[in-house]
Design an enzyme around this catalytic site. Structure first.
Site, PDB file in Angstrom:
ATOM      1  N   GLY A  11       0.853  -1.188   0.000  1.00 45.62           N
ATOM      2  CA  GLY A  11       0.000   0.000   0.000  1.00 45.62           C
ATOM      3  C   GLY A  11       0.882   1.228   0.000  1.00 45.62           C
ATOM      4  O   GLY A  11       1.984   1.222  -0.537  1.00 45.62           O
ATOM      5  N   CYS A  12       0.417   2.271   0.619  1.00 44.06           N
ATOM      6  CA  CYS A  12       1.155   3.529   0.677  1.00 44.06           C
ATOM      7  C   CYS A  12       2.473   3.338   1.428  1.00 44.06           C
ATOM      8  O   CYS A  12       2.492   2.779   2.522  1.00 44.06           O
ATOM      9  CB  CYS A  12       0.296   4.588   1.370  1.00 44.06           C
ATOM     10  SG  CYS A  12       1.144   6.162   1.569  1.00 44.06           S
ATOM     11  N   PHE A  13       3.547   3.832   0.848  1.00 40.71           N
ATOM     12  CA  PHE A  13       4.854   3.627   1.492  1.00 40.71           C
ATOM     13  C   PHE A  13       4.990   4.347   2.819  1.00 40.71           C
ATOM     14  O   PHE A  13       5.810   3.981   3.648  1.00 40.71           O
ATOM     15  CB  PHE A  13       6.030   3.940   0.571  1.00 40.71           C
ATOM     16  CG  PHE A  13       5.980   5.180  -0.281  1.00 40.71           C
ATOM     17  CD1 PHE A  13       5.378   6.347   0.124  1.00 40.71           C
ATOM     18  CD2 PHE A  13       6.577   5.158  -1.533  1.00 40.71           C
ATOM     19  CE1 PHE A  13       5.371   7.481  -0.675  1.00 40.71           C
ATOM     20  CE2 PHE A  13       6.582   6.283  -2.344  1.00 40.71           C
ATOM     21  CZ  PHE A  13       5.971   7.456  -1.915  1.00 40.71           C
ATOM     22  N   TRP A  14       4.190   5.370   3.072  1.00 38.95           N
ATOM     23  CA  TRP A  14       4.274   6.085   4.350  1.00 38.95           C
ATOM     24  C   TRP A  14       3.962   5.161   5.523  1.00 38.95           C
ATOM     25  O   TRP A  14       4.554   5.286   6.585  1.00 38.95           O
ATOM     26  CB  TRP A  14       3.320   7.265   4.387  1.00 38.95           C
ATOM     27  CG  TRP A  14       3.544   8.312   3.347  1.00 38.95           C
ATOM     28  CD1 TRP A  14       4.685   8.586   2.645  1.00 38.95           C
ATOM     29  CD2 TRP A  14       2.574   9.259   2.892  1.00 38.95           C
ATOM     30  NE1 TRP A  14       4.480   9.638   1.788  1.00 38.95           N
ATOM     31  CE2 TRP A  14       3.192  10.063   1.915  1.00 38.95           C
ATOM     32  CE3 TRP A  14       1.241   9.497   3.206  1.00 38.95           C
ATOM     33  CZ2 TRP A  14       2.528  11.100   1.261  1.00 38.95           C
ATOM     34  CZ3 TRP A  14       0.576  10.521   2.548  1.00 38.95           C
ATOM     35  CH2 TRP A  14       1.215  11.321   1.586  1.00 38.95           C
TER      36      TRP A  14
END
Length: 177
Positions: A11-14
């Protein structure tokens, strides 16, 4: 000191970056892009879905402190590996679940962990497993994103719960505050 690198997309790398930054034995976490067909893609290009890249994190760790297996066990706990090209409201191939291995040993460990995790999840695991292709570091403003923007909406409602889950389940593996 010997280090190893794990490259993961969930998903989102954050989200992944924020969790792995808190894990004992991790020296560095870098957000980037891998698995696509465009050299040096921008965030906007990756988000368009047209480059084929996944948002990934590159985790540099000391295997004497944390094993690759443990890195993967955390990976399968903090994201949903059963949703194809999606994590929550984030949709598109850039948000796919993927493990890019760096060696035959990492590939074998990943295959073992995926097989074990199949017994944990109610739906089939769709995590892609592939050798690491070209990797590109994401723009500077994506690095340390959660640490720098903890009150930003996405961070507060999506990233923070994943960090809290990590802290609860893997408290013994978290760096001391």
């Amino acid at each position: 000191m010997t280090t190893e690198i794990a490259t993961l997309g969930g998903g989102c790398f954050w989200c992944l970056e924020a969790v792995y930054q808190e894990l004992q034995g991790v020296q560095q976490v870098e957000s980037g892009y891998a698995g696509g067909h465009v050299a040096n893609p921008s965030y906007e290009e990756v988000c368009s879905g047209g480059t084929g890249h996944a948002e990934v994190v590159r985790v540099t760790f000391d295997p004497a402190i944390v094993s690759y297996r443990e890195i993967l066990e955390i990976f399968f706990t903090i994201h949903d590996p059963t949703t194809l090209n999606r994590q929550g409201n984030d949709c598109g191939t850039q948000y796919r679940s993927v493990i890019f291995y760096h060696s035959p040993e990492q590939e074998e460990t990943a295959r073992q962990v995926i097989a074990e995790m199949a017994n944990v999840w109610d739906a089939p695991i769709v995590t892609e497993l592939a050798p690491l292709p070209a990797y590109y570091k994401a723009e500077d403003y994506h690095q340390n994103y959660f640490r720098q923007n903890p009150l930003q909406g996405y961070c507060a409602f999506v990233v923070a719960p994943k960090v809290a889950k990590f802290r609860k389940i893997f408290a013994d593996k978290a760096k001391s505050a």
